[in-house]
Write an enzyme that holds these catalytic residues in place. Structure first.
Site, PDB file in Angstrom:
ATOM      1  N   TYR A  97       5.911  14.384 -21.987  1.00  0.00           N
ATOM      2  CA  TYR A  97       5.290  14.244 -20.670  1.00  0.00           C
ATOM      3  C   TYR A  97       4.378  13.021 -20.551  1.00  0.00           C
ATOM      4  O   TYR A  97       3.431  13.027 -19.761  1.00  0.00           O
ATOM      5  CB  TYR A  97       4.546  15.529 -20.286  1.00  0.00           C
ATOM      6  CG  TYR A  97       5.471  16.718 -20.313  1.00  0.00           C
ATOM      7  CD1 TYR A  97       6.413  16.905 -19.310  1.00  0.00           C
ATOM      8  CD2 TYR A  97       5.431  17.625 -21.367  1.00  0.00           C
ATOM      9  CE1 TYR A  97       7.289  17.979 -19.345  1.00  0.00           C
ATOM     10  CE2 TYR A  97       6.301  18.703 -21.420  1.00  0.00           C
ATOM     11  CZ  TYR A  97       7.231  18.872 -20.408  1.00  0.00           C
ATOM     12  OH  TYR A  97       8.102  19.932 -20.444  1.00  0.00           O
ATOM     13  N   ALA A  98       4.667  11.984 -21.298  1.00  0.00           N
ATOM     14  CA  ALA A  98       3.913  10.727 -21.202  1.00  0.00           C
ATOM     15  C   ALA A  98       4.543   9.875 -20.106  1.00  0.00           C
ATOM     16  O   ALA A  98       5.188   8.857 -20.360  1.00  0.00           O
ATOM     17  CB  ALA A  98       3.903  10.001 -22.539  1.00  0.00           C
ATOM     18  N   ASN A  99       4.377  10.342 -18.872  1.00  0.00           N
ATOM     19  CA  ASN A  99       4.946   9.685 -17.701  1.00  0.00           C
ATOM     20  C   ASN A  99       3.897   9.690 -16.600  1.00  0.00           C
ATOM     21  O   ASN A  99       3.141  10.647 -16.459  1.00  0.00           O
ATOM     22  CB  ASN A  99       6.196  10.432 -17.219  1.00  0.00           C
ATOM     23  CG  ASN A  99       7.242  10.529 -18.300  1.00  0.00           C
ATOM     24  OD1 ASN A  99       7.849   9.537 -18.674  1.00  0.00           O
ATOM     25  ND2 ASN A  99       7.452  11.727 -18.827  1.00  0.00           N
TER      26      ASN A  99
ATOM     27  N   HIS B  96       7.147  18.724 -13.650  1.00  0.00           N
ATOM     28  CA  HIS B  96       7.940  17.644 -14.247  1.00  0.00           C
ATOM     29  C   HIS B  96       9.252  17.434 -13.492  1.00  0.00           C
ATOM     30  O   HIS B  96       9.698  16.291 -13.334  1.00  0.00           O
ATOM     31  CB  HIS B  96       8.212  17.950 -15.720  1.00  0.00           C
ATOM     32  CG  HIS B  96       8.888  16.838 -16.454  1.00  0.00           C
ATOM     33  ND1 HIS B  96       8.327  15.587 -16.607  1.00  0.00           N
ATOM     34  CD2 HIS B  96      10.091  16.786 -17.082  1.00  0.00           C
ATOM     35  CE1 HIS B  96       9.148  14.815 -17.293  1.00  0.00           C
ATOM     36  NE2 HIS B  96      10.228  15.517 -17.592  1.00  0.00           N
TER      37      HIS B  96
ATOM     38  N   ASP C 108       7.803   7.603 -20.965  1.00  0.00           N
ATOM     39  CA  ASP C 108       8.280   7.690 -22.341  1.00  0.00           C
ATOM     40  C   ASP C 108       9.757   7.320 -22.434  1.00  0.00           C
ATOM     41  O   ASP C 108      10.444   7.161 -21.422  1.00  0.00           O
ATOM     42  CB  ASP C 108       7.993   9.076 -22.929  1.00  0.00           C
ATOM     43  CG  ASP C 108       8.658  10.206 -22.171  1.00  0.00           C
ATOM     44  OD1 ASP C 108       9.857  10.090 -21.821  1.00  0.00           O
ATOM     45  OD2 ASP C 108       7.995  11.234 -21.949  1.00  0.00           O
TER      46      ASP C 108
ATOM     47  N   HIS D 115       0.832  -1.196   0.000  1.00  0.00           N
ATOM     48  CA  HIS D 115       0.000   0.000   0.000  1.00  0.00           C
ATOM     49  C   HIS D 115       0.877   1.261   0.000  1.00  0.00           C
ATOM     50  O   HIS D 115       1.833   1.350   0.758  1.00  0.00           O
ATOM     51  CB  HIS D 115      -0.904  -0.031   1.233  1.00  0.00           C
ATOM     52  CG  HIS D 115      -2.025   0.940   1.182  1.00  0.00           C
ATOM     53  ND1 HIS D 115      -2.662   1.365   2.308  1.00  0.00           N
ATOM     54  CD2 HIS D 115      -2.633   1.582   0.141  1.00  0.00           C
ATOM     55  CE1 HIS D 115      -3.622   2.215   1.978  1.00  0.00           C
ATOM     56  NE2 HIS D 115      -3.615   2.368   0.664  1.00  0.00           N
TER      57      HIS D 115
END
Length: 131
Positions: free
Chosen positions: A120-122, A98, A28, A20
């Site tokens: 920014y594909a994170n 970021h 990316d 948890h």
């Protein structure tokens, strides 16, 4: 042979070890990963596998209570943001700069590198309990 959706042995191991509030990141191809964070590199070529393919696969086995995205995704990659929101409609989202996202990789069990080549594909996935 394993029957469930996640058959990558490293990803399966990491998910099985998470508790948890633990975090797992998917991102990316260009995201810098600290040397102290395990990197599971799935990238083959531009766009293969895609960020969403990997996210969808991981979500088959990982219970998630919150996600973290870069604030910049709102303006720099709104299509990806929409896809994430569609896939996780009930999951709270925390938007962080970021630069903070990169620092948070130090606190992740692992970073899964995809072939995604959009900005920014994170994502940071914060695990939940299943009971």
């Amino acid at each position: 042979m394993k029957k469930t959706k996640v058959i990558n042995s490293d990803i399966s191991r990491v998910i099985a070890q998470m508790g948890h509030f633990d975090k797992l990141s998917i991102g990316d191809a260009g995201m810098p990963v600290p040397r102290t964070t395990e990197k599971i590199d799935l990238a083959v070529t531009n766009g293969v596998p895609s960020f969403m393919e990997v996210l969808n696969n991981v979500l088959e086995e990982l219970a998630v209570q919150r996600i973290y995205l870069a604030e910049e995704i709102k303006t720099e990659n709104p299509d990806m943001l929409a896809a994430i929101e569609t896939r996780l409609p009930e999951t709270p989202i925390s938007f962080i700069p970021h630069t903070e996202m990169k620092q948070e990789l130090n606190n992740c069990h692992a970073f899964i590198r995809t072939g995604e080549m959009t900005p920014y594909a994170n994502i940071l996935l914060e695990s939940n309990v299943v009971f």
